[in-house]
Design a protein around this motif. Structure first.
Motif, short mmCIF file in Angstrom:
data_model
loop_
_atom_site.label_atom_id
_atom_site.label_comp_id
_atom_site.label_asym_id
_atom_site.label_seq_id
_atom_site.Cartn_x
_atom_site.Cartn_y
_atom_site.Cartn_z
N TYR A 1 -31.90 97.81 -60.38
CA TYR A 1 -30.87 96.54 -60.78
C TYR A 1 -30.25 96.35 -59.53
N LEU A 2 -29.10 96.74 -59.72
CA LEU A 2 -28.13 96.51 -58.51
C LEU A 2 -28.26 97.29 -56.91
N SER B 1 -22.12 94.90 -64.30
CA SER B 1 -22.18 96.37 -64.03
C SER B 1 -20.86 97.31 -64.35
N PHE C 1 -23.37 89.44 -62.18
CA PHE C 1 -23.96 90.89 -62.25
C PHE C 1 -23.00 92.05 -62.04
#
Length: 164
Positions: free
Chosen positions: A99-100, A57, A53
């Motif tokens: 998300y992150l 990103s 991920f």
């Protein structure tokens, strides 16, 4: 009468000037995004960020910055579609918060000696969230200003065509 004349001059000027407001707002949004990803990528929390991920990103950040820069050039030249692209990018910036940053803020730090801490501290989470919110707000404002100015210019040009 004077107000009407000033409004007409303002509309006529749009034909000969660039939409610097929207373009500048988008460039500032890119800078806010850069502050976000520098904060994320400089973090040293063991192997947490060395996953698929984070690669996604990085790719998203590159695509975002290219799309935002393209939108800034488009709105500068009164292209309506790029104003809408700017708004969509702003919405996506808000979605990125979940998300992150949220994931890292809710995950325990895997490094030895940091068992009671999360990967992303509360201060860093607040900072990156603010960066993304500022970026989103700037993009949406740029899009709205672009839509308003482009619509005004297009309507004025249509009026001029009718008169000729």
């Amino acid at each position: 009468m004077a107000d009407n004349k000033e409004a007409l001059i303002k509309k006529d000027r749009l034909r000969f000037t660039k939409n610097k407001l929207s373009s500048t707002l988008i460039i500032l949004a890119i800078i806010a995004n850069a502050l976000y990803f520098v904060s994320i990528y400089r973090s040293d929390v063991g192997s947490y960020y060395y996953k698929i991920f984070i690669g996604a990103s990085v790719v998203y950040n590159l695509i975002f910055m290219l799309a935002a820069f393209l939108a800034s050039e488009g709105v500068k030249n009164y292209k309506l579609s790029y104003a809408y692209v700017s708004i969509v990018l702003g919405v996506l910036q808000i979605a990125r918060i979940f998300y992150l940053p949220t994931e890292a803020h809710n995950t325990q730090n895997p490094m030895v000696g940091f068992e009671n801490e999360t990967v992303m501290s509360g201060e860093q989470f607040t900072y990156v969230t603010v960066c993304l919110c500022v970026s989103a707000a700037l993009l949406v404002c740029a899009g709205i200003a672009g839509i308003m100015k482009t619509t005004t210019l297009n309507n004025y040009l249509a009026e001029l065509d009718k008169k000729q």
